[in-house]
Design a protein around this motif. Structure first.
Motif, PDB file in Angstrom:
ATOM      1  N   VAL A 380      -7.098   9.882   5.982  1.00 50.20           N
ATOM      2  CA  VAL A 380      -7.680   9.784   4.637  1.00 50.20           C
ATOM      3  C   VAL A 380      -9.187   9.559   4.719  1.00 50.20           C
ATOM      4  CG1 VAL A 380      -7.742   8.396   2.528  1.00 50.20           C
ATOM      5  CG2 VAL A 380      -5.549   8.983   3.573  1.00 50.20           C
ATOM      6  N   CYS A 412     -11.042  -2.610  -0.966  1.00 54.28           N
ATOM      7  CA  CYS A 412     -11.649  -1.398  -1.519  1.00 54.28           C
ATOM      8  C   CYS A 412     -12.620  -0.793  -0.505  1.00 54.28           C
ATOM      9  CB  CYS A 412     -12.395  -1.686  -2.816  1.00 54.28           C
ATOM     10  SG  CYS A 412     -11.396  -2.515  -4.075  1.00 54.28           S
ATOM     11  N   CYS A 449      -4.283  13.203   0.777  1.00 52.98           N
ATOM     12  CA  CYS A 449      -4.867  11.855   0.842  1.00 52.98           C
ATOM     13  C   CYS A 449      -4.315  10.973  -0.274  1.00 52.98           C
ATOM     14  CB  CYS A 449      -6.389  11.944   0.736  1.00 52.98           C
ATOM     15  SG  CYS A 449      -7.186  12.659   2.180  1.00 52.98           S
ATOM     16  N   GLN A 450      -4.241  11.530  -1.474  1.00 53.48           N
ATOM     17  CA  GLN A 450      -3.731  10.747  -2.586  1.00 53.48           C
ATOM     18  C   GLN A 450      -2.268  10.366  -2.369  1.00 53.48           C
ATOM     19  OE1 GLN A 450      -3.086  12.468  -6.605  1.00 53.48           O
ATOM     20  NE2 GLN A 450      -4.655  11.009  -7.272  1.00 53.48           N
ATOM     21  N   ILE A 453      -2.122   7.426   0.198  1.00 52.40           N
ATOM     22  CA  ILE A 453      -2.543   6.136  -0.354  1.00 52.40           C
ATOM     23  C   ILE A 453      -1.538   5.630  -1.389  1.00 52.40           C
ATOM     24  CG2 ILE A 453      -4.352   4.943  -1.645  1.00 52.40           C
ATOM     25  CD1 ILE A 453      -5.051   5.557   1.248  1.00 52.40           C
ATOM     26  N   ILE A 460      -6.598   6.172  -5.355  1.00 57.63           N
ATOM     27  CA  ILE A 460      -7.920   6.745  -5.078  1.00 57.63           C
ATOM     28  C   ILE A 460      -8.554   7.080  -6.419  1.00 57.63           C
ATOM     29  CG2 ILE A 460      -9.221   8.600  -3.970  1.00 57.63           C
ATOM     30  CD1 ILE A 460      -7.067   8.896  -1.937  1.00 57.63           C
ATOM     31  N   ILE A 473     -11.233   4.028  -2.425  1.00 55.16           N
ATOM     32  CA  ILE A 473      -9.878   3.933  -1.898  1.00 55.16           C
ATOM     33  C   ILE A 473      -9.449   2.472  -2.009  1.00 55.16           C
ATOM     34  CG2 ILE A 473      -8.437   4.284   0.134  1.00 55.16           C
ATOM     35  CD1 ILE A 473     -10.771   6.234   1.056  1.00 55.16           C
TER      36      ILE A 473
END
Length: 478
Positions: A380, A412, A449-450, A453, A460, A473
């Motif tokens: 990510v 964060c 990536c989303q 996470i 994100i 993130i």
């Protein structure tokens, strides 16, 4: 200050005596023609909450909510002669900011060198109810989870709630009584939250608005209407809006997850069938390339290398499909995010050097651990940093900032680039599968990536306002 200090100003002793007698129960104030407070009775001092010394340094307009001079008030209420008839008026502002409604008697004293105004005041008989209403109004504007703007007929901001200030990126005190054209001077007219048409009686219900301040982007649901007095005359307008960003984000997340799940199911079912023939094709092409190399057929050898490169690209796409389906071999454990970031900084820095980009890393030591898969977290960070670097083809600065949100219990990671930014009409689409602005991109990087996470319980977020983009993130810490 003693009430007798003003005796040498007295012209009409009978009028003055009557006012003095009233001041036993009422509050007495003497103001000069320049609206400086000359004298205040002890009752007024207690009434207002200020000290005598503080009142001596104040002007009439600082205490009273009026838009006229004392001379204009006197003429309006009492005419050119002496007036002593009590009339309800506005309200004075106490030291605690409370609006105290009152009635008053007013006497004008003209001398050769100056003019004085004597005001005898007492709290209006409806004052307790009105004060309670005012207190509710003040508390409502401070505590309510709504954005509220009150607008006068001359298009000025009368009051604004604390939440509205936070969302709109404004400070309350400097903008009160300012024209809304000046308040939103930096925003194009067509994108302003408040339009002059509101004073024409235009009513708005559940109007969806997107608003971006310098830090965040908000989705708002807006209502507006006019305010009228007891005779039906319009005296102003109000705007109320609700922050529905989280609701919209959740709705978009569900829709996006549905699309990703569908793509993942297709990918999982077809990946095996795609990879088998690709493996055979790649193997035979490697044999053919070797034959061309041995026979000195460089042109044909170049053709096979192009085909092998494209097959590798197809394999990478299939791998991303499989990640959308369900990441394999996921191992969730306690992870130090700072350690993960430091391990990949050399890779990010090398990529930055190729694009003439300066890398800045703002570490936050002793970050709480998060529950995550270390390798997927690296993927990510690398993907989003690479996107940021590629968004600055002419050079710039990529800033990675670590911080802790103790209120929400999150770690964060902000990744900010100084590129041209993402247009507002595209920012909602960047996490959609297959959406890309790159010539050679697959449009799956940010979707993957989303998904990674989200599976870790985080999110994100992206913010862009024409001078760079920030990806945040957010991962809950253990």
């Amino acid at each position: 200050m003693s009430i007798h200090d003003a005796e040498h100003y007295v012209v009409s002793m009978s009028e003055m005596r009557r006012l003095l007698e009233n001041s036993v129960q009422n509050s007495l104030l003497i103001v000069d023609e320049h609206e400086n407070i000359v004298m205040a009775s002890d009752q007024f001092v207690r009434f207002s909450g200020y000290s005598a010394e503080e009142i001596a340094r104040m002007a009439f307009s600082q205490l009273f909510k009026v838009r006229a001079t004392l001379s204009e008030l006197y003429t309006f209420y009492f005419g050119p002669g002496s007036g002593t008839v009590e009339r309800p008026h506005g309200f004075l502002l106490s030291k605690e900011g409370e609006a105290i409604h009152y009635q008053f008697s007013m006497l004008k004293i003209a001398r050769e060198d100056k003019t004085l105004y004597l005001l005898a005041m007492k709290q209006h008989m409806e004052g307790p109810q009105l004060t309670l209403l005012q207190r509710f109004s003040d508390t409502f504007l401070k505590d309510v989870n709504l954005g509220v703007l009150l607008i006068s007929m001359d298009y000025k901001l009368v009051d604004i709630s604390d939440m509205a200030c936070r969302i709109l990126g404004l400070e309350r005190d400097p903008i009160l009584n300012m024209s809304l054209d000046d308040v939103f001077a930096t925003v194009p007219a067509e994108h302003r939250l408040v339009q002059r048409t509101i004073l024409n009686g235009v009513i708005v219900r559940n109007h969806a608005v997107s608003w971006t301040n310098n830090h965040e982007r908000f989705e708002l649901l807006l209502d507006s209407n006019v305010l009228k007095d007891s005779q039906g005359n319009m005296v102003g307008a109000y705007i109320i809006f609700k922050d529905v960003t989280n609701m919209r984000s959740l709705e978009e997340m569900v829709q996006r997850s549905d699309r990703l799940a569908m793509i993942g199911q297709i990918a999982a079912g077809t990946a095996h069938e795609i990879r088998n023939p690709l493996t055979s094709i790649k193997g035979f092409l490697q044999v053919i390339r070797r034959t061309f190399e041995q026979q000195g057929m460089s042109k044909e050898q170049g053709f096979t290398e192009v085909m092998l490169t494209e097959i590798d690209r197809i394999n990478e796409l299939v791998n991303e499909f499989l990640l959308l389906s369900k990441p394999k071999h996921v191992s969730y454990e306690r992870i130090d995010v700072s350690e993960v970031m430091r391990n990949i900084l050399p890779i990010i820095n090398n990529e930055a050097i190729l694009y003439n980009v300066n890398l800045q890393y703002e570490a936050s030591y002793h970050l709480p651990d998060v529950i995550a898969d270390q390798e997927l977290l690296k993927q990510v960070f690398l993907n989003i940093c690479k996107n940021g670097i590629e968004a600055m083809p002419d050079g710039g600065t990529l800033t990675i900032t670590e911080k802790v949100d103790t209120a929400e219990r999150n770690v964060c990671i902000d990744i900010h680039d100084t590129g041209s930014g993402i247009p507002m009409f595209l920012i909602d689409k960047i996490f959609d599968p297959f959406f890309t602005t790159k010539d050679t991109g697959t449009g799956l990087g940010l979707s993957v990536c989303q998904r990674i996470i989200h599976d870790m319980g985080g999110s994100i977020r992206v913010a862009s306002k024409g001078f760079g983009t920030t990806f945040s993130i957010v991962i809950p810490y253990a």
